[in-house]
Motif scaffolding. Sequence first.
Motif, PDB file in Angstrom:
ATOM      1  N   MET A   9       0.917  -1.210   0.028  1.00  0.00           N
ATOM      2  CA  MET A   9       0.025  -0.110   0.114  1.00  0.00           C
ATOM      3  C   MET A   9       0.647   1.364  -0.131  1.00  0.00           C
ATOM      4  N   ALA A  10       1.984   1.122   0.717  1.00  0.00           N
ATOM      5  CA  ALA A  10       2.849   2.571   0.746  1.00  0.00           C
ATOM      6  C   ALA A  10       3.418   2.572  -0.423  1.00  0.00           C
ATOM      7  N   GLY A  11       3.960   1.509  -0.975  1.00  0.00           N
ATOM      8  CA  GLY A  11       4.551   1.552  -2.445  1.00  0.00           C
ATOM      9  C   GLY A  11       3.598   2.299  -3.409  1.00  0.00           C
ATOM     10  N   ALA A  12       2.435   1.631  -3.427  1.00  0.00           N
ATOM     11  CA  ALA A  12       1.432   2.461  -4.379  1.00  0.00           C
ATOM     12  C   ALA A  12       1.221   4.003  -4.102  1.00  0.00           C
ATOM     13  N   ALA A  13       1.199   4.454  -2.732  1.00  0.00           N
ATOM     14  CA  ALA A  13       1.157   5.819  -2.644  1.00  0.00           C
ATOM     15  C   ALA A  13       2.398   6.552  -3.051  1.00  0.00           C
ATOM     16  N   LEU A  14       3.516   6.028  -2.920  1.00  0.00           N
ATOM     17  CA  LEU A  14       4.834   6.404  -3.518  1.00  0.00           C
ATOM     18  C   LEU A  14       4.559   6.691  -4.976  1.00  0.00           C
ATOM     19  N   GLY A  15       4.041   5.638  -5.766  1.00  0.00           N
ATOM     20  CA  GLY A  15       3.788   5.860  -7.212  1.00  0.00           C
ATOM     21  C   GLY A  15       2.848   7.084  -7.666  1.00  0.00           C
ATOM     22  N   LEU A  16       1.920   7.057  -6.650  1.00  0.00           N
ATOM     23  CA  LEU A  16       0.789   8.368  -7.061  1.00  0.00           C
ATOM     24  C   LEU A  16       1.434   9.599  -6.796  1.00  0.00           C
ATOM     25  N   TRP A  17       2.168   9.853  -5.579  1.00  0.00           N
ATOM     26  CA  TRP A  17       2.993  11.074  -5.470  1.00  0.00           C
ATOM     27  C   TRP A  17       4.063  11.331  -6.658  1.00  0.00           C
ATOM     28  N   GLY A  18       4.795  10.319  -7.135  1.00  0.00           N
ATOM     29  CA  GLY A  18       5.653  10.497  -8.265  1.00  0.00           C
ATOM     30  C   GLY A  18       4.852  10.939  -9.664  1.00  0.00           C
ATOM     31  N   LYS A  19       3.624  10.413  -9.872  1.00  0.00           N
ATOM     32  CA  LYS A  19       3.108  10.786 -10.911  1.00  0.00           C
ATOM     33  C   LYS A  19       2.272  12.204 -10.834  1.00  0.00           C
ATOM     34  N   ALA A  20       1.828  12.539  -9.664  1.00  0.00           N
ATOM     35  CA  ALA A  20       1.628  13.792  -9.331  1.00  0.00           C
ATOM     36  C   ALA A  20       2.834  14.862  -9.858  1.00  0.00           C
ATOM     37  N   LEU A  21       3.865  14.629  -9.280  1.00  0.00           N
ATOM     38  CA  LEU A  21       5.104  15.115  -9.601  1.00  0.00           C
ATOM     39  C   LEU A  21       5.449  15.484 -11.020  1.00  0.00           C
ATOM     40  N   TRP A  22       5.146  14.447 -11.844  1.00  0.00           N
ATOM     41  CA  TRP A  22       5.480  14.374 -12.923  1.00  0.00           C
ATOM     42  C   TRP A  22       4.749  15.246 -13.899  1.00  0.00           C
ATOM     43  N   LEU A  23       3.355  15.217 -13.458  1.00  0.00           N
ATOM     44  CA  LEU A  23       2.025  16.224 -13.855  1.00  0.00           C
ATOM     45  C   LEU A  23       2.839  17.695 -13.542  1.00  0.00           C
ATOM     46  N   GLY A  24       3.234  17.811 -12.488  1.00  0.00           N
ATOM     47  CA  GLY A  24       3.841  19.216 -11.990  1.00  0.00           C
ATOM     48  C   GLY A  24       4.807  19.664 -12.850  1.00  0.00           C
ATOM     49  N   ARG A  25       5.766  18.785 -13.149  1.00  0.00           N
ATOM     50  CA  ARG A  25       6.730  19.263 -14.206  1.00  0.00           C
ATOM     51  C   ARG A  25       6.272  19.741 -15.582  1.00  0.00           C
ATOM     52  N   TRP A  26       5.066  18.944 -15.988  1.00  0.00           N
ATOM     53  CA  TRP A  26       4.373  19.325 -17.165  1.00  0.00           C
ATOM     54  C   TRP A  26       3.721  20.789 -16.982  1.00  0.00           C
ATOM     55  N   GLU A  27       3.267  20.972 -15.920  1.00  0.00           N
ATOM     56  CA  GLU A  27       2.543  22.304 -15.615  1.00  0.00           C
ATOM     57  C   GLU A  27       3.430  23.268 -15.500  1.00  0.00           C
ATOM     58  N   ARG A  28       4.742  23.353 -14.784  1.00  0.00           N
ATOM     59  CA  ARG A  28       5.645  24.215 -14.904  1.00  0.00           C
ATOM     60  C   ARG A  28       6.299  24.557 -16.238  1.00  0.00           C
ATOM     61  N   LYS A  29       6.576  23.444 -16.892  1.00  0.00           N
ATOM     62  CA  LYS A  29       7.043  23.722 -18.405  1.00  0.00           C
ATOM     63  C   LYS A  29       6.357  24.304 -19.268  1.00  0.00           C
ATOM     64  N   HIS A  30       4.807  23.994 -19.250  1.00  0.00           N
ATOM     65  CA  HIS A  30       3.729  24.844 -20.065  1.00  0.00           C
ATOM     66  C   HIS A  30       3.224  26.088 -19.265  1.00  0.00           C
ATOM     67  N   GLU A  31       3.572  26.450 -18.085  1.00  0.00           N
ATOM     68  CA  GLU A  31       2.950  27.331 -17.464  1.00  0.00           C
ATOM     69  C   GLU A  31       1.469  27.347 -17.340  1.00  0.00           C
ATOM     70  N   ALA A  32       0.992  26.344 -17.105  1.00  0.00           N
ATOM     71  CA  ALA A  32      -0.487  26.144 -17.079  1.00  0.00           C
ATOM     72  C   ALA A  32      -0.771  24.828 -16.207  1.00  0.00           C
ATOM     73  N   LEU A  33      -1.952  25.096 -15.700  1.00  0.00           N
ATOM     74  CA  LEU A  33      -2.470  23.957 -14.906  1.00  0.00           C
ATOM     75  C   LEU A  33      -3.490  23.027 -15.427  1.00  0.00           C
ATOM     76  N   LEU A  34      -3.584  21.961 -15.223  1.00  0.00           N
ATOM     77  CA  LEU A  34      -4.579  20.966 -15.860  1.00  0.00           C
ATOM     78  C   LEU A  34      -5.777  20.741 -15.140  1.00  0.00           C
ATOM     79  N   TRP A  35      -6.832  20.652 -15.705  1.00  0.00           N
ATOM     80  CA  TRP A  35      -8.217  20.411 -14.946  1.00  0.00           C
ATOM     81  C   TRP A  35      -9.172  19.446 -15.802  1.00  0.00           C
ATOM     82  N   VAL A  36      -9.943  18.875 -14.875  1.00  0.00           N
ATOM     83  CA  VAL A  36     -10.692  17.843 -15.659  1.00  0.00           C
ATOM     84  C   VAL A  36     -12.334  18.034 -14.897  1.00  0.00           C
TER      85      VAL A  36
END
Length: 203
Positions: free
Chosen positions: A124-151
């Motif tokens: 369970m803890a490992g799955a949480a780390l994966g989710l945090w990692g994916k959120a950080l990956w999305l954050g890098r995309w947002e910083r690169k494009h200077e925009a926030l992603l919404w759904v």
Amino acid sequence: MGRGAYGLARVAVVVRAPAGWLWWPGLLAAGIGVLVPGLTGRTIGLLAGAVLAVGAALVVYAARRGRYAELAGGASRAGKAVILQDRSVTLRTWRRAHRWWLLLAFLAAVGSSFVLPAADGLLMAGAALGLWGKALWLGRWERKHEALLWVRTESAGRGGAAGKDVSAYVLTGTAAGDARPGGARAGHVRAGGARAGSARSGR
């Protein structure tokens, strides 16, 4: 909401919403598991748990990244008639919808320690780390494009931020919403939702 308006939730916040609720119960279940000798013994249980944690983190981090990238690449600018959902509301909505599954997962992780101590808790803890990692990956995309992603909130609620019901993402500027790129808590949190049209300077 006003006529024609619809709600938007931050993609990164939706992604990281389960992380804390997997991390802390997972560590607690693993800690309880260490106190249980189990059929295989603590050493084997901990080693197996470490392998499962690393595997879960990698799988969760990599899952649907192509789908996220595709939706992000095709995202369009938000109109004025959208409601930006606060970070706390997104987290609370996810928790309410999944609280019984989380409880069952925790109990199953504790119960499995009588066979393989601590292993499922570390999973369970490992799955949480994966989710945090994916959120950080999305954050890098947002910083690169200077925009926030919404759904759209109703689409994300049925199958997550990259589920089959999600047809497109929406973009705002980095000043919109109450969370930083990647979905982390912002230093200054507004109370209540905000219309995208009221944050024109951020778009």
